[in-house]
Design an enzyme around this catalytic site. Structure first.
Site, PDB file in Angstrom:
ATOM      1  N   GLU A 175      53.734  46.533  25.369  1.00  0.00           N
ATOM      2  CA  GLU A 175      53.722  45.473  24.341  1.00  0.00           C
ATOM      3  C   GLU A 175      52.593  44.468  24.604  1.00  0.00           C
ATOM      4  O   GLU A 175      52.039  43.892  23.675  1.00  0.00           O
ATOM      5  CB  GLU A 175      55.068  44.746  24.287  1.00  0.00           C
ATOM      6  CG  GLU A 175      56.241  45.586  23.796  1.00  0.00           C
ATOM      7  CD  GLU A 175      56.326  45.708  22.276  1.00  0.00           C
ATOM      8  OE1 GLU A 175      55.419  45.234  21.560  1.00  0.00           O
ATOM      9  OE2 GLU A 175      57.318  46.299  21.791  1.00  0.00           O
TER      10      GLU A 175
ATOM     11  N   HIS B  95      59.762  53.942  17.224  1.00  0.00           N
ATOM     12  CA  HIS B  95      61.180  53.829  16.829  1.00  0.00           C
ATOM     13  C   HIS B  95      61.765  55.198  16.535  1.00  0.00           C
ATOM     14  O   HIS B  95      62.932  55.467  16.850  1.00  0.00           O
ATOM     15  CB  HIS B  95      61.317  52.961  15.574  1.00  0.00           C
ATOM     16  CG  HIS B  95      61.286  51.487  15.862  1.00  0.00           C
ATOM     17  ND1 HIS B  95      61.010  50.543  14.903  1.00  0.00           N
ATOM     18  CD2 HIS B  95      61.496  50.800  17.010  1.00  0.00           C
ATOM     19  CE1 HIS B  95      61.047  49.341  15.444  1.00  0.00           C
ATOM     20  NE2 HIS B  95      61.337  49.469  16.713  1.00  0.00           N
TER      21      HIS B  95
ATOM     22  N   ASN C 189      53.862  45.574  14.576  1.00  0.00           N
ATOM     23  CA  ASN C 189      54.570  46.855  14.651  1.00  0.00           C
ATOM     24  C   ASN C 189      53.642  48.004  15.029  1.00  0.00           C
ATOM     25  O   ASN C 189      54.035  49.170  14.918  1.00  0.00           O
ATOM     26  CB  ASN C 189      55.246  47.165  13.305  1.00  0.00           C
ATOM     27  CG  ASN C 189      56.285  46.133  12.952  1.00  0.00           C
ATOM     28  OD1 ASN C 189      56.938  45.588  13.836  1.00  0.00           O
ATOM     29  ND2 ASN C 189      56.431  45.833  11.674  1.00  0.00           N
TER      30      ASN C 189
ATOM     31  N   LYS D  93      62.636  36.287  15.724  1.00  0.00           N
ATOM     32  CA  LYS D  93      63.444  37.408  15.205  1.00  0.00           C
ATOM     33  C   LYS D  93      64.693  37.509  16.059  1.00  0.00           C
ATOM     34  O   LYS D  93      64.606  37.662  17.281  1.00  0.00           O
ATOM     35  CB  LYS D  93      62.670  38.720  15.280  1.00  0.00           C
ATOM     36  CG  LYS D  93      61.741  38.940  14.110  1.00  0.00           C
ATOM     37  CD  LYS D  93      61.213  40.361  14.089  1.00  0.00           C
ATOM     38  CE  LYS D  93      60.273  40.570  12.916  1.00  0.00           C
ATOM     39  NZ  LYS D  93      59.662  41.934  12.937  1.00  0.00           N
TER      40      LYS D  93
ATOM     41  N   HIS E   1      62.217  51.422  25.105  1.00  0.00           N
ATOM     42  CA  HIS E   1      61.449  50.952  23.951  1.00  0.00           C
ATOM     43  C   HIS E   1      59.945  50.901  24.228  1.00  0.00           C
ATOM     44  O   HIS E   1      59.146  51.427  23.440  1.00  0.00           O
ATOM     45  CB  HIS E   1      61.982  49.574  23.524  1.00  0.00           C
ATOM     46  CG  HIS E   1      61.203  48.957  22.413  1.00  0.00           C
ATOM     47  ND1 HIS E   1      61.264  49.423  21.115  1.00  0.00           N
ATOM     48  CD2 HIS E   1      60.324  47.922  22.398  1.00  0.00           C
ATOM     49  CE1 HIS E   1      60.462  48.699  20.357  1.00  0.00           C
ATOM     50  NE2 HIS E   1      59.878  47.779  21.105  1.00  0.00           N
TER      51      HIS E   1
ATOM     52  N   GLU F  67      57.419  37.951   8.006  1.00  0.00           N
ATOM     53  CA  GLU F  67      56.886  39.303   7.840  1.00  0.00           C
ATOM     54  C   GLU F  67      56.795  39.744   6.378  1.00  0.00           C
ATOM     55  O   GLU F  67      57.335  40.772   5.979  1.00  0.00           O
ATOM     56  CB  GLU F  67      57.713  40.319   8.659  1.00  0.00           C
ATOM     57  CG  GLU F  67      56.934  41.599   8.915  1.00  0.00           C
ATOM     58  CD  GLU F  67      57.590  42.545   9.920  1.00  0.00           C
ATOM     59  OE1 GLU F  67      58.048  42.070  10.979  1.00  0.00           O
ATOM     60  OE2 GLU F  67      57.632  43.735   9.627  1.00  0.00           O
TER      61      GLU F  67
ATOM     62  N   ARG G 131      52.404  39.820   9.798  1.00  0.00           N
ATOM     63  CA  ARG G 131      53.279  40.002  10.975  1.00  0.00           C
ATOM     64  C   ARG G 131      53.557  41.487  11.232  1.00  0.00           C
ATOM     65  O   ARG G 131      53.856  41.886  12.359  1.00  0.00           O
ATOM     66  CB  ARG G 131      54.578  39.213  10.802  1.00  0.00           C
ATOM     67  CG  ARG G 131      55.429  39.263  12.063  1.00  0.00           C
ATOM     68  CD  ARG G 131      56.510  38.216  12.114  1.00  0.00           C
ATOM     69  NE  ARG G 131      57.283  38.355  13.332  1.00  0.00           N
ATOM     70  CZ  ARG G 131      58.087  37.435  13.827  1.00  0.00           C
ATOM     71  NH1 ARG G 131      58.239  36.282  13.211  1.00  0.00           N
ATOM     72  NH2 ARG G 131      58.760  37.642  14.944  1.00  0.00           N
TER      73      ARG G 131
ATOM     74  N   LYS H 243      50.417  36.331  19.503  1.00  0.00           N
ATOM     75  CA  LYS H 243      51.623  36.454  18.685  1.00  0.00           C
ATOM     76  C   LYS H 243      51.886  35.168  17.916  1.00  0.00           C
ATOM     77  O   LYS H 243      52.250  35.199  16.736  1.00  0.00           O
ATOM     78  CB  LYS H 243      52.846  36.824  19.545  1.00  0.00           C
ATOM     79  CG  LYS H 243      54.090  36.970  18.677  1.00  0.00           C
ATOM     80  CD  LYS H 243      55.183  37.815  19.266  1.00  0.00           C
ATOM     81  CE  LYS H 243      56.294  37.990  18.211  1.00  0.00           C
ATOM     82  NZ  LYS H 243      57.408  38.780  18.665  1.00  0.00           N
TER      83      LYS H 243
ATOM     84  N   ARG I 145      76.846  26.613  11.695  1.00  0.00           N
ATOM     85  CA  ARG I 145      75.772  26.698  10.674  1.00  0.00           C
ATOM     86  C   ARG I 145      74.383  26.436  11.244  1.00  0.00           C
ATOM     87  O   ARG I 145      73.500  25.940  10.546  1.00  0.00           O
ATOM     88  CB  ARG I 145      76.034  25.733   9.513  1.00  0.00           C
ATOM     89  CG  ARG I 145      77.271  26.076   8.723  1.00  0.00           C
ATOM     90  CD  ARG I 145      77.204  25.500   7.331  1.00  0.00           C
ATOM     91  NE  ARG I 145      78.402  25.862   6.601  1.00  0.00           N
ATOM     92  CZ  ARG I 145      79.503  25.124   6.558  1.00  0.00           C
ATOM     93  NH1 ARG I 145      79.542  23.977   7.202  1.00  0.00           N
ATOM     94  NH2 ARG I 145      80.544  25.529   5.867  1.00  0.00           N
TER      95      ARG I 145
ATOM     96  N   HIS J 158      55.020  51.098  16.556  1.00  0.00           N
ATOM     97  CA  HIS J 158      56.478  51.038  16.453  1.00  0.00           C
ATOM     98  C   HIS J 158      57.060  52.035  15.457  1.00  0.00           C
ATOM     99  O   HIS J 158      58.232  52.377  15.558  1.00  0.00           O
ATOM    100  CB  HIS J 158      56.926  49.615  16.100  1.00  0.00           C
ATOM    101  CG  HIS J 158      56.864  48.667  17.268  1.00  0.00           C
ATOM    102  ND1 HIS J 158      55.686  48.401  17.936  1.00  0.00           N
ATOM    103  CD2 HIS J 158      57.823  47.941  17.906  1.00  0.00           C
ATOM    104  CE1 HIS J 158      55.932  47.537  18.925  1.00  0.00           C
ATOM    105  NE2 HIS J 158      57.216  47.246  18.923  1.00  0.00           N
TER     106      HIS J 158
HETATM  107  N1  GLY Z   1      58.434  42.281  17.693  1.00  0.00           N
HETATM  108  C1  GLY Z   1      57.799  42.203  16.439  1.00  0.00           C
HETATM  109  C2  GLY Z   1      57.878  40.841  15.818  1.00  0.00           C
HETATM  110  O1  GLY Z   1      58.288  39.895  16.458  1.00  0.00           O
HETATM  111  O2  GLY Z   1      57.548  40.705  14.667  1.00  0.00           O
END
Ligand code: GLY
Length: 374
Positions: A191, A258, A251, A149, A273, A243, A247, A233, A127, A254
């Site tokens: 990035e 993507h 993207n 994430k 990527h 997000e 946040r 970041k 948990r 992206h």
């Molecule tokens: N890679 C995008 C984020 O961490 O929100």
């Protein structure tokens, strides 16, 4: 930077779950003491892949031994396919078989795939256990290891199963990047440059004026740039961890990127990527100019810099072609960032002036894609 230079430290400020990102050469060899400083863990499970293990696992194991931390390791196959249900099950069972307790740690030694998988396993084993990110690629050091994430892919799409789960510590040993291929460095660089294009125009200017060379060659610009990217970041994550708002700026590039990855079947020999993100960022700037949001020189400047570094910037740069504008739009519509059928893009008013544009009309996207494909 000499081996003994003190690490740069960036804090991700999240009330009771704040943590440090330590950035510098040689941090892997000192990982045991750094981990002991943030955790009372007596045992750890290191998860890595066969490729990274060959280069870096022995150094980490010696560092853990020196700190008196009992260690186990699970070495998984490299590649995106490892972010899957079977490997998640394998990892969670390995954590339990190693008799790790809730106060013990999972350590992710690898790139984004290992970091995402290990973080998710830590989120659900017993948990919720704490974990440490030891990112070994530039992309992971400036993006995926920071911000919590975590997750795996589903047959329905990438990153569709997961959790927000923040690490206890990020150790970004910049010397590990010396073993990356030039292509992998360039992909991570996309990035990195993204943070300049989101909201740090001075950073982008510094990169394009020549700092990029030092980042690739291992000069002091490398630590400086990674620290700036992580600071950028961390600021966004601190104000919007899950997000619901800002946040999404991360993207940038992206949505198009993507779609290109999906249309190439996630075949890394054609497009990785970071390359998709480079093309996507160049396209997002051209699209912004096409919509009358920014001056003509803005997209040219972005593409010129990415191309100087050796990154692709156009649909035509994808080996083997990419399909029709309609096919690209179709994939964009299926993207999880599409809310209730409306298209959301990160657009810009200039270098470092990105913003979230919701309700972008599909016909404008299609017309733009047709022009790009032509
Ligand atoms: N890679 C995008 C984020 O961490 O929100």
């Amino acid at each position: 930077m000499p081996e003994t230079a003190p690490p740069r430290i960036v804090t991700v400020d999240l009330a009771g779950r704040s943590y440090e990102i330590r950035i510098g050469r040689g941090l892997l060899a000192e990982a045991g003491s750094a981990i002991s400083a943030v955790s009372a863990a007596r045992a750890v499970l290191v998860v890595t892949d066969t490729h990274v293990a060959g280069y870096h696992l022995p150094v980490l194991e010696r560092a853990l031994d020196a700190a008196g931390i009992r260690r186990h390791a699970l070495i998984l196959p490299p590649g995106e396919a490892t972010k899957s249900w079977p490997q998640l099950e394998r990892l969670v069972e390995a954590i339990l078989a190693a008799r790790l307790e809730r106060g013990d740690l999972v350590i992710a030694l690898g790139g984004g795939v290992i970091g995402d998988l290990a973080g998710f396993a830590a989120a659900i084993a017993r948990r919720g256990m704490r974990f440490v990110q030891v990112p070994t690629t530039l992309l992971a050091q400036v993006d995926s290891s920071v911000g919590g994430k975590t997750g795996i892919n589903s047959p329905h799409g990438k990153n569709l199963v997961g959790a927000f789960h923040q690490p206890a510590l990020v150790l970004a040993d910049t010397a590990l990047l010396d073993t990356l291929s030039p292509r992998e460095m360039r992909a991570g660089y996309a990035e990195l440059a993204k943070y300049g294009l989101i909201d740090r125009p001075d950073f982008f200017e510094w990169l394009e004026q020549g700092a990029w060379r030092g980042i690739f060659s291992g000069g002091p610009e490398r630590e400086e740039a990674i620290a700036i990217a992580c600071t950028a970041k961390a600021a966004i994550v601190a104000r919007d961890e899950t997000e619901t708002g800002d946040r999404a700026l991360l993207n940038l590039g992206h949505t198009f990127g993507h779609a290109l990855e999906a249309l190439t079947g996630y075949d890394g020999t054609r497009l990785v990527h970071g390359e998709g993100v480079a093309i996507g960022m160049a396209m997002a700037h051209r699209f912004s100019q096409n919509l009358g949001l920014c001056a003509q020189e803005v997209p040219s400047r972005v593409a010129a810099h990415l191309e100087a570094v050796g990154l692709p910037t156009r649909l035509a740069d994808v080996p083997g072609g990419i399909g029709t504008p309609e096919a690209i739009l179709d994939v964009i519509r299926q993207d999880k960032k599409v809310a209730r059928g409306t298209l959301t893009f990160i657009l810009t008013r200039g270098i470092g002036q990105s913003f979230i544009a919701r309700d972008v009309p599909a016909e404008k996207v299609l017309a733009f894609l047709a022009a790009e494909a032509g």
